[in-house]
Design an enzyme around this catalytic site. Structure first.
Site, PDB file in Angstrom:
ATOM      1  N   TRP A   1       0.860  -1.186   0.000  1.00 34.34           N
ATOM      2  CA  TRP A   1       0.000   0.000   0.000  1.00 34.34           C
ATOM      3  C   TRP A   1       0.893   1.232   0.000  1.00 34.34           C
ATOM      4  O   TRP A   1       2.047   1.172   0.431  1.00 34.34           O
ATOM      5  CB  TRP A   1      -0.949  -0.004   1.204  1.00 34.34           C
ATOM      6  CG  TRP A   1      -0.279   0.017   2.553  1.00 34.34           C
ATOM      7  CD1 TRP A   1       0.041  -1.067   3.326  1.00 34.34           C
ATOM      8  CD2 TRP A   1       0.171   1.171   3.289  1.00 34.34           C
ATOM      9  NE1 TRP A   1       0.651  -0.668   4.488  1.00 34.34           N
ATOM     10  CE2 TRP A   1       0.752   0.710   4.490  1.00 34.34           C
ATOM     11  CE3 TRP A   1       0.148   2.534   3.056  1.00 34.34           C
ATOM     12  CZ2 TRP A   1       1.294   1.557   5.456  1.00 34.34           C
ATOM     13  CZ3 TRP A   1       0.688   3.401   4.014  1.00 34.34           C
ATOM     14  CH2 TRP A   1       1.255   2.907   5.194  1.00 34.34           C
TER      15      TRP A   1
ATOM     16  N   GLU B   1       7.092   7.775  14.377  1.00 30.92           N
ATOM     17  CA  GLU B   1       7.359   7.185  13.058  1.00 30.92           C
ATOM     18  C   GLU B   1       8.300   8.085  12.241  1.00 30.92           C
ATOM     19  O   GLU B   1       9.157   7.602  11.514  1.00 30.92           O
ATOM     20  CB  GLU B   1       6.053   6.986  12.282  1.00 30.92           C
ATOM     21  CG  GLU B   1       5.084   5.989  12.907  1.00 30.92           C
ATOM     22  CD  GLU B   1       5.500   4.534  12.698  1.00 30.92           C
ATOM     23  OE1 GLU B   1       6.445   4.285  11.936  1.00 30.92           O
ATOM     24  OE2 GLU B   1       4.878   3.657  13.323  1.00 30.92           O
TER      25      GLU B   1
ATOM     26  N   GLU C   1       8.597   1.238   6.599  1.00 29.44           N
ATOM     27  CA  GLU C   1       8.234   2.091   7.731  1.00 29.44           C
ATOM     28  C   GLU C   1       8.037   3.541   7.303  1.00 29.44           C
ATOM     29  O   GLU C   1       7.215   4.263   7.870  1.00 29.44           O
ATOM     30  CB  GLU C   1       9.327   2.021   8.808  1.00 29.44           C
ATOM     31  CG  GLU C   1       9.350   0.719   9.598  1.00 29.44           C
ATOM     32  CD  GLU C   1       8.263   0.669  10.647  1.00 29.44           C
ATOM     33  OE1 GLU C   1       7.712   1.718  11.003  1.00 29.44           O
ATOM     34  OE2 GLU C   1       7.944  -0.434  11.110  1.00 29.44           O
TER      35      GLU C   1
ATOM     36  N   HIS D   1       4.669   5.007   7.024  1.00 31.55           N
ATOM     37  CA  HIS D   1       3.821   5.224   8.202  1.00 31.55           C
ATOM     38  C   HIS D   1       3.761   6.694   8.595  1.00 31.55           C
ATOM     39  O   HIS D   1       2.679   7.270   8.740  1.00 31.55           O
ATOM     40  CB  HIS D   1       4.323   4.392   9.397  1.00 31.55           C
ATOM     41  CG  HIS D   1       4.318   2.918   9.135  1.00 31.55           C
ATOM     42  ND1 HIS D   1       4.868   2.010   9.999  1.00 31.55           N
ATOM     43  CD2 HIS D   1       3.850   2.196   8.089  1.00 31.55           C
ATOM     44  CE1 HIS D   1       4.713   0.779   9.511  1.00 31.55           C
ATOM     45  NE2 HIS D   1       4.116   0.875   8.354  1.00 31.55           N
TER      46      HIS D   1
ATOM     47  N   GLU E   1       8.297  -3.378  17.865  1.00 30.76           N
ATOM     48  CA  GLU E   1       7.300  -3.608  16.810  1.00 30.76           C
ATOM     49  C   GLU E   1       5.978  -4.030  17.436  1.00 30.76           C
ATOM     50  O   GLU E   1       4.913  -3.627  16.991  1.00 30.76           O
ATOM     51  CB  GLU E   1       7.787  -4.665  15.814  1.00 30.76           C
ATOM     52  CG  GLU E   1       9.012  -4.249  15.014  1.00 30.76           C
ATOM     53  CD  GLU E   1       8.749  -3.181  13.949  1.00 30.76           C
ATOM     54  OE1 GLU E   1       7.575  -2.828  13.700  1.00 30.76           O
ATOM     55  OE2 GLU E   1       9.726  -2.689  13.375  1.00 30.76           O
TER      56      GLU E   1
ATOM     57  N   THR F   1       4.349  -0.867  18.877  1.00 32.06           N
ATOM     58  CA  THR F   1       3.720  -0.004  17.872  1.00 32.06           C
ATOM     59  C   THR F   1       2.478  -0.689  17.295  1.00 32.06           C
ATOM     60  O   THR F   1       1.501  -0.023  16.963  1.00 32.06           O
ATOM     61  CB  THR F   1       4.694   0.373  16.735  1.00 32.06           C
ATOM     62  OG1 THR F   1       5.381  -0.789  16.298  1.00 32.06           O
ATOM     63  CG2 THR F   1       5.693   1.415  17.184  1.00 32.06           C
TER      64      THR F   1
ATOM     65  N   ASP G   1       1.355  -3.756   9.329  1.00 34.10           N
ATOM     66  CA  ASP G   1       2.790  -3.759   8.991  1.00 34.10           C
ATOM     67  C   ASP G   1       3.635  -4.067  10.223  1.00 34.10           C
ATOM     68  O   ASP G   1       4.578  -4.859  10.180  1.00 34.10           O
ATOM     69  CB  ASP G   1       3.225  -2.365   8.496  1.00 34.10           C
ATOM     70  CG  ASP G   1       2.990  -2.181   7.006  1.00 34.10           C
ATOM     71  OD1 ASP G   1       2.488  -3.099   6.358  1.00 34.10           O
ATOM     72  OD2 ASP G   1       3.327  -1.077   6.498  1.00 34.10           O
ATOM     73  N   GLU G   2       3.299  -3.399  11.325  1.00 32.78           N
ATOM     74  CA  GLU G   2       4.088  -3.577  12.554  1.00 32.78           C
ATOM     75  C   GLU G   2       4.047  -5.040  13.000  1.00 32.78           C
ATOM     76  O   GLU G   2       5.031  -5.596  13.459  1.00 32.78           O
ATOM     77  CB  GLU G   2       3.561  -2.687  13.695  1.00 32.78           C
ATOM     78  CG  GLU G   2       3.329  -1.224  13.356  1.00 32.78           C
ATOM     79  CD  GLU G   2       4.602  -0.429  13.058  1.00 32.78           C
ATOM     80  OE1 GLU G   2       5.663  -1.052  12.881  1.00 32.78           O
ATOM     81  OE2 GLU G   2       4.528   0.809  12.975  1.00 32.78           O
TER      82      GLU G   2
ATOM     83  N   HIS H   1       6.374  -7.052  10.909  1.00 36.83           N
ATOM     84  CA  HIS H   1       7.755  -6.789  11.339  1.00 36.83           C
ATOM     85  C   HIS H   1       8.059  -7.486  12.669  1.00 36.83           C
ATOM     86  O   HIS H   1       9.145  -8.021  12.871  1.00 36.83           O
ATOM     87  CB  HIS H   1       7.998  -5.285  11.488  1.00 36.83           C
ATOM     88  CG  HIS H   1       7.895  -4.534  10.189  1.00 36.83           C
ATOM     89  ND1 HIS H   1       7.684  -3.182  10.126  1.00 36.83           N
ATOM     90  CD2 HIS H   1       7.986  -4.958   8.905  1.00 36.83           C
ATOM     91  CE1 HIS H   1       7.651  -2.796   8.855  1.00 36.83           C
ATOM     92  NE2 HIS H   1       7.817  -3.857   8.099  1.00 36.83           N
TER      93      HIS H   1
HETATM   94 FE   LIG Z   1       7.601  -0.722  13.077  1.00 34.00          FE
HETATM   95 FE   LIG Z   2       5.941   2.052  11.974  1.00 29.55          FE
END
Ligand SMILES: [Fe+2]
Ligand SMILES: [Fe+2]
Length: 332
Positions: free
Chosen positions: A31, A74, A112, A115, A165, A168, A197-198, A201
């Site tokens: 995205w 971020e 990242e 974000h 991670e 977040t 996403d976090e 990760h």
């Molecule tokens: Fe992250």
């Molecule tokens: Fe992030």
């Protein structure tokens, strides 16, 4: 780090290639912030901005304070890649290194980067926050760096990133939930997408540490206990807006009050990592290792007990102006 430990990371390169890089998403399948924002090339651009501003009209200021703090965290991404490239045995030696560790770090950074970009543009368009104050805070923060206390050591470094991670993930997940409660579904989607996403990760970083536990349990456990003794400091703990010397503590207090990220979450993350890495079942440890195991396994319970006691102690409701929301007084 001693040469034999450096050797461990060298010997794990093929493993990392096969098991860690798979957690990166190709750019073409990723995205982009633009997917969630008014489209400047469309005729409806101004209407889309109007809709966005209409949607977030009801969002309370204290929520915005937390969202700004999350966004600023971020935006300090240059600091995080710097820190990752202090780690012996996994750092990018050239800037374009093709070692899987360096490939991961660069691509992780690139993921990242979206974000802060997305949250920043959203908050800018919302018209609800004092952008100049927010931008000053970002410049101050990147200029200050951070002190994660990981001592160039990838054992400590990957334990830190595993924890972060997850933290977040929780934080963006909470802002997603609250955005929905406040009637801004688009913002909920934004925060939820970042949270996903976090989570990915987190899976990659915890997998690295899981592998370290497998091949070098004693050192990994000592590293885990060491990080927890020092307490995991949050990446943006040096934030400053030119006014409030305790800005991070104050932002954290609001996040705690809204339930976005709390002391209980900290203990829950620790508990989760202990379970994820099967720490309780580790055997074949040195005496020091056994001590470290018992320490980390009982720590979450102790933190929770202390936290409950702190909650019982009646807190005097304190209010404070936040420059990010035009110096509105906010309850901490
Ligand atoms: Fe992250
Ligand atoms: Fe992030």
């Amino acid at each position: 780090m001693p040469p034999e430990k450096m050797e461990i990371f060298k010997s794990l390169e093929t493993w990392a290639e096969d098991n860690i890089l798979v957690y990166l998403k190709p750019v073409e399948k990723s995205w982009q912030p633009q997917d969630f924002l008014p489209d400047p090339k469309s005729d409806g651009f101004y209407d889309q901005i109007k809709d966005l501003r209409e949607r977030c009209k009801e969002i309370p200021e204290d929520y915005l304070v937390v969202l700004v703090g999350d966004m600023i965290t971020e935006e300090a991404l240059p600091t995080y890649i710097t820190i990752l490239n202090t780690l012996d045995g996994v750092k990018d030696e050239t800037g374009d290194s093709t070692s899987p560790w360096a490939v991961w770090t660069k691509a992780w950074t690139a993921e990242e980067s979206r974000h802060g970009d997305l949250l920043n543009k959203y908050l800018y368009l919302s018209g609800r926050v004092d952008m100049k104050q927010v931008e000053k805070t970002i410049q101050y923060l990147i200029g200050s760096g951070m002190t994660p206390q990981i001592e160039n050591n990838p054992y400590l470094g990957f334990i830190y990133t595993s924890f972060q991670e997850r933290a977040t993930f929780i934080s963006h997940g909470s802002t997603a939930r609250l955005a929905k409660d406040h009637g801004d579904i688009k913002l909920a989607q934004i925060c939820g997408t970042i949270a996903a996403d976090e989570k990915r990760h987190e899976t990659a970083y915890t997998k690295i540490v899981e592998k370290l536990f497998e091949i070098d349990p004693d050192a990994t456990l000592l590293g885990f206990a060491d990080m927890m003794k020092k307490k995991i400091s949050m990446p943006a703990h040096l934030m400053f807006d030119g006014k409030d010397d305790n800005l991070f503590e104050h932002y954290s207090a609001v996040a705690q009050r809204l339930g976005v990220y709390t002391a209980k979450d900290y203990a829950d993350i620790l508990e989760l990592l202990v379970a994820r890495w099967n720490v309780e079942k580790l055997t074949d440890l040195s005496a020091e290792g056994r001590k470290a195991r018992d320490y980390v396994c009982s720590l979450a319970r102790r933190i929770k007990r202390l936290e409950e006691r702190a909650q019982v102690r009646a807190k005097v409701a304190q209010t404070l102006p936040f420059s990010w929301v035009f110096n509105q007084e906010m309850q901490l």
